[in-house]
Motif scaffolding. Structure first.
Motif, PDB file in Angstrom:
ATOM      1  N   ALA A  97       0.830  -1.206   0.000  1.00  0.00           N
ATOM      2  CA  ALA A  97       0.000   0.000   0.000  1.00  0.00           C
ATOM      3  C   ALA A  97       0.863   1.255   0.000  1.00  0.00           C
ATOM      4  O   ALA A  97       1.951   1.274   0.583  1.00  0.00           O
ATOM      5  CB  ALA A  97      -0.934   0.007   1.216  1.00  0.00           C
ATOM      6  N   VAL A  98       0.346   2.278  -0.663  1.00  0.00           N
ATOM      7  CA  VAL A  98       0.946   3.613  -0.640  1.00  0.00           C
ATOM      8  C   VAL A  98      -0.108   4.585  -0.124  1.00  0.00           C
ATOM      9  O   VAL A  98      -1.191   4.704  -0.698  1.00  0.00           O
ATOM     10  CB  VAL A  98       1.422   4.055  -2.041  1.00  0.00           C
ATOM     11  N   ILE A  99       0.221   5.252   0.969  1.00  0.00           N
ATOM     12  CA  ILE A  99      -0.674   6.243   1.576  1.00  0.00           C
ATOM     13  C   ILE A  99      -0.026   7.600   1.361  1.00  0.00           C
ATOM     14  O   ILE A  99       1.000   7.907   1.970  1.00  0.00           O
ATOM     15  CB  ILE A  99      -0.872   5.955   3.078  1.00  0.00           C
ATOM     16  N   HIS A 100      -0.613   8.395   0.479  1.00  0.00           N
ATOM     17  CA  HIS A 100       0.002   9.666   0.081  1.00  0.00           C
ATOM     18  C   HIS A 100      -0.566  10.796   0.929  1.00  0.00           C
ATOM     19  O   HIS A 100      -1.766  11.083   0.868  1.00  0.00           O
ATOM     20  CB  HIS A 100      -0.237   9.932  -1.396  1.00  0.00           C
ATOM     21  N   THR A 121      -3.941   5.352  -1.727  1.00  0.00           N
ATOM     22  CA  THR A 121      -4.880   6.348  -1.224  1.00  0.00           C
ATOM     23  C   THR A 121      -4.169   7.692  -1.167  1.00  0.00           C
ATOM     24  O   THR A 121      -2.933   7.753  -1.123  1.00  0.00           O
ATOM     25  CB  THR A 121      -5.427   5.980   0.170  1.00  0.00           C
ATOM     26  N   SER A 122      -4.938   8.755  -1.181  1.00  0.00           N
ATOM     27  CA  SER A 122      -4.368  10.103  -1.220  1.00  0.00           C
ATOM     28  C   SER A 122      -5.159  11.031  -0.322  1.00  0.00           C
ATOM     29  O   SER A 122      -6.375  10.867  -0.147  1.00  0.00           O
ATOM     30  CB  SER A 122      -4.392  10.627  -2.664  1.00  0.00           C
ATOM     31  N   ALA A 123      -4.460  12.021   0.219  1.00  0.00           N
ATOM     32  CA  ALA A 123      -5.114  13.080   0.999  1.00  0.00           C
ATOM     33  C   ALA A 123      -5.486  14.256   0.105  1.00  0.00           C
ATOM     34  O   ALA A 123      -5.551  15.396   0.574  1.00  0.00           O
ATOM     35  CB  ALA A 123      -4.202  13.534   2.136  1.00  0.00           C
ATOM     36  N   ALA A 325      -1.410  15.067   6.973  1.00  0.00           N
ATOM     37  CA  ALA A 325      -0.775  13.990   7.735  1.00  0.00           C
ATOM     38  C   ALA A 325      -1.809  13.237   8.571  1.00  0.00           C
ATOM     39  O   ALA A 325      -1.768  11.997   8.668  1.00  0.00           O
ATOM     40  CB  ALA A 325       0.323  14.556   8.628  1.00  0.00           C
ATOM     41  N   ALA A 326      -2.734  13.964   9.173  1.00  0.00           N
ATOM     42  CA  ALA A 326      -3.787  13.314   9.963  1.00  0.00           C
ATOM     43  C   ALA A 326      -4.659  12.434   9.077  1.00  0.00           C
ATOM     44  O   ALA A 326      -5.089  11.340   9.487  1.00  0.00           O
ATOM     45  CB  ALA A 326      -4.629  14.366  10.669  1.00  0.00           C
ATOM     46  N   ALA A 327      -4.929  12.896   7.854  1.00  0.00           N
ATOM     47  CA  ALA A 327      -5.706  12.090   6.915  1.00  0.00           C
ATOM     48  C   ALA A 327      -4.970  10.804   6.575  1.00  0.00           C
ATOM     49  O   ALA A 327      -5.578   9.724   6.469  1.00  0.00           O
ATOM     50  CB  ALA A 327      -5.990  12.899   5.644  1.00  0.00           C
ATOM     51  N   ALA A 328      -3.647  10.904   6.401  1.00  0.00           N
ATOM     52  CA  ALA A 328      -2.851   9.708   6.125  1.00  0.00           C
ATOM     53  C   ALA A 328      -2.888   8.745   7.307  1.00  0.00           C
ATOM     54  O   ALA A 328      -2.973   7.521   7.129  1.00  0.00           O
ATOM     55  CB  ALA A 328      -1.411  10.103   5.803  1.00  0.00           C
ATOM     56  N   ALA A 329      -2.826   9.271   8.521  1.00  0.00           N
ATOM     57  CA  ALA A 329      -2.900   8.417   9.706  1.00  0.00           C
ATOM     58  C   ALA A 329      -4.254   7.713   9.795  1.00  0.00           C
ATOM     59  O   ALA A 329      -4.333   6.541  10.187  1.00  0.00           O
ATOM     60  CB  ALA A 329      -2.638   9.239  10.966  1.00  0.00           C
ATOM     61  N   ASP A 330      -5.319   8.409   9.426  1.00  0.00           N
ATOM     62  CA  ASP A 330      -6.640   7.773   9.416  1.00  0.00           C
ATOM     63  C   ASP A 330      -6.667   6.596   8.447  1.00  0.00           C
ATOM     64  O   ASP A 330      -7.233   5.539   8.753  1.00  0.00           O
ATOM     65  CB  ASP A 330      -7.707   8.785   9.008  1.00  0.00           C
ATOM     66  N   GLU A 331      -6.062   6.770   7.270  1.00  0.00           N
ATOM     67  CA  GLU A 331      -6.049   5.685   6.292  1.00  0.00           C
ATOM     68  C   GLU A 331      -5.167   4.526   6.764  1.00  0.00           C
ATOM     69  O   GLU A 331      -5.484   3.351   6.534  1.00  0.00           O
ATOM     70  CB  GLU A 331      -5.562   6.204   4.938  1.00  0.00           C
ATOM     71  N   LEU A 332      -4.059   4.836   7.437  1.00  0.00           N
ATOM     72  CA  LEU A 332      -3.214   3.782   7.991  1.00  0.00           C
ATOM     73  C   LEU A 332      -3.982   2.984   9.048  1.00  0.00           C
ATOM     74  O   LEU A 332      -3.868   1.756   9.115  1.00  0.00           O
ATOM     75  CB  LEU A 332      -1.942   4.379   8.588  1.00  0.00           C
ATOM     76  N   LEU A 339      -9.610  -2.731   6.904  1.00  0.00           N
ATOM     77  CA  LEU A 339     -10.713  -2.036   6.245  1.00  0.00           C
ATOM     78  C   LEU A 339     -10.233  -1.411   4.934  1.00  0.00           C
ATOM     79  O   LEU A 339      -9.063  -1.071   4.793  1.00  0.00           O
ATOM     80  CB  LEU A 339     -11.274  -0.936   7.152  1.00  0.00           C
ATOM     81  N   PRO A 340     -11.137  -1.219   3.970  1.00  0.00           N
ATOM     82  CA  PRO A 340     -10.744  -0.534   2.737  1.00  0.00           C
ATOM     83  C   PRO A 340     -10.458   0.936   3.014  1.00  0.00           C
ATOM     84  O   PRO A 340     -10.972   1.520   3.978  1.00  0.00           O
ATOM     85  CB  PRO A 340     -11.970  -0.700   1.833  1.00  0.00           C
ATOM     86  N   PHE A 341      -9.632   1.538   2.180  1.00  0.00           N
ATOM     87  CA  PHE A 341      -9.336   2.958   2.332  1.00  0.00           C
ATOM     88  C   PHE A 341     -10.602   3.791   2.136  1.00  0.00           C
ATOM     89  O   PHE A 341     -11.460   3.461   1.312  1.00  0.00           O
ATOM     90  CB  PHE A 341      -8.283   3.403   1.320  1.00  0.00           C
ATOM     91  N   ALA A 342     -10.698   4.857   2.882  1.00  0.00           N
ATOM     92  CA  ALA A 342     -11.836   5.773   2.743  1.00  0.00           C
ATOM     93  C   ALA A 342     -11.707   6.630   1.492  1.00  0.00           C
ATOM     94  O   ALA A 342     -12.712   7.065   0.921  1.00  0.00           O
ATOM     95  CB  ALA A 342     -11.944   6.664   3.983  1.00  0.00           C
TER      96      ALA A 342
END
Length: 354
Positions: A97-100, A121-123, A325-332, A339-342
């Motif tokens: 996974a890549v969380i941007h 996923t991306s913010a 950064a907080a959005a990335a932490a939520d996806e992590l 769970l699937p990415f939001a």
């Protein structure tokens, strides 16, 4: 590579919680992590994942980075992440996974990632918020003719003047704003403009009349939008098909004293044609992006009184970085919980996104 703020000691996941701590790597400009990730979010990252907060990678050939990459399951990326091409993926057999923690993934998520089936996923939604706020502020100020009025007031310096007579068209009541592109930012701009007494037009080849109506706008062709709008604001993606989307002919359709706002990419507007119009004083412009991105020192755009020129800062800046950064932490957190990415990014959507 550089160090973000020191994080508190990571806490293990509660027994039986169903969460696990995947090996995770920060990949972005070496000096970005310390500005992007505040202490509470860094604490979340280190609690959720097996992450070394002292390792921030901007070069995958660095021996320490290459060693970490071999064990990495998740990359948390930001601006400056090197491209994840075939050669990099060959060194990252565990990558899933890549969380941007920023907007567009085009610069580092390559076709090799999509072929591998890596989740992305991306913010971008978080970065869209300040761009839309910047845009709306200047739309409202442009219709109010505030910048011209400011200069006029300065020049008169204490001399009484009939401002109502001097600016008979100033204001936002029943003015027309044309939005080019129903991107995340374009949709947020429409949402923020809806409470105002404006007539909203939208041009987007992927949006029909009924969807435009749900967004609070009327769907029109781009020529009609340019001819009818007091302010035209550009939010389309940068693609070969959108280069010089607003060209010399369409700029000529704008009525006198209309304002063009561009917070998308400089290539979407024929800049030479725009400069020609601006030099006559016929049009106004708010430009957060240009071509090239840093203009040469002799560009007239720096000094024209009918131009607001800013250095690509409409997006997240200062404390706004922490939202991404907080959005990335939520996806992590979602990933570790299975769970699937939001906010997933899909290959087919990436091809026509910014």
């Amino acid at each position: 590579m550089s160090n973000p703020p020191t994080a508190p000691a990571p806490q293990p996941s509660p027994a039986g919680s169903g969460h696990r701590r995947p090996r995770t790597l920060l990949a972005m400009h070496a000096d970005l992590a310390a500005r992007l990730i505040d202490r509470p979010t860094l604490a979340r990252f280190t609690a959720l994942a097996d992450l070394d907060p002292t390792l921030v990678v901007d070069d995958f050939t660095n021996p320490r980075a290459a060693a970490a990459l071999r064990e990495t399951e998740v990359i948390v990326s930001g601006w400056g992440c090197p491209p994840l091409d075939e050669s990099v993926l060959a060194q990252a057999p565990a990558l899933r996974a890549v969380i941007h923690a920023a907007g567009s993934v085009k610069h580092h998520v390559t076709d090799a990632c999509w072929r591998r089936g890596i989740q992305v996923t991306s913010a971008a939604w978080a970065n869209a918020l300040p761009v839309a706020e910047y845009t709306v502020a200047f739309v409202l100020l442009a219709n109010k003719e505030l910048l011209r009025m400011r200069d006029d007031y300065r020049a008169r310096r204490g001399v009484p003047h009939d401002w109502l007579a001097a600016y008979p068209r100033a204001g936002n009541h029943r003015r027309t704003v044309g939005v080019v592109g129903a991107s995340r930012i374009g949709r947020r701009v429409l949402e923020l403009l809806r409470p105002h007494d404006l007539d909203l037009l939208l041009h987007d080849p992927y949006v029909d009349a009924s969807e435009a109506e749900r967004l609070g706008a009327r769907a029109v062709g781009l020529d009609e939008l340019c001819a009818a709008s007091d302010v035209v604001t550009v939010h389309a993606p940068e693609l070969p098909s959108t280069r010089h989307l607003v060209d010399r002919r369409r700029l000529a359709l704008l009525h006198d004293d209309a304002t063009l706002v561009n917070t998308s990419r400089g290539s979407l507007v024929d800049q030479e044609a725009l400069v020609d119009e601006l030099l006559t004083g016929r049009l106004n412009a708010v430009l957060d992006v240009t071509e090239p991105e840093v203009l040469p020192a002799d560009s007239p755009l720096y000094d024209l009184p009918n131009v607001v020129l800013t250095p690509h800062v409409a997006g997240s800046l200062g404390g706004e970085l922490h939202r991404m950064a907080a959005a990335a932490a939520d996806e992590l957190a979602r990933y570790t919980a299975g769970l699937p990415f939001a906010h997933p990014v899909h290959h087919e959507d990436a091809a026509r996104s910014a």
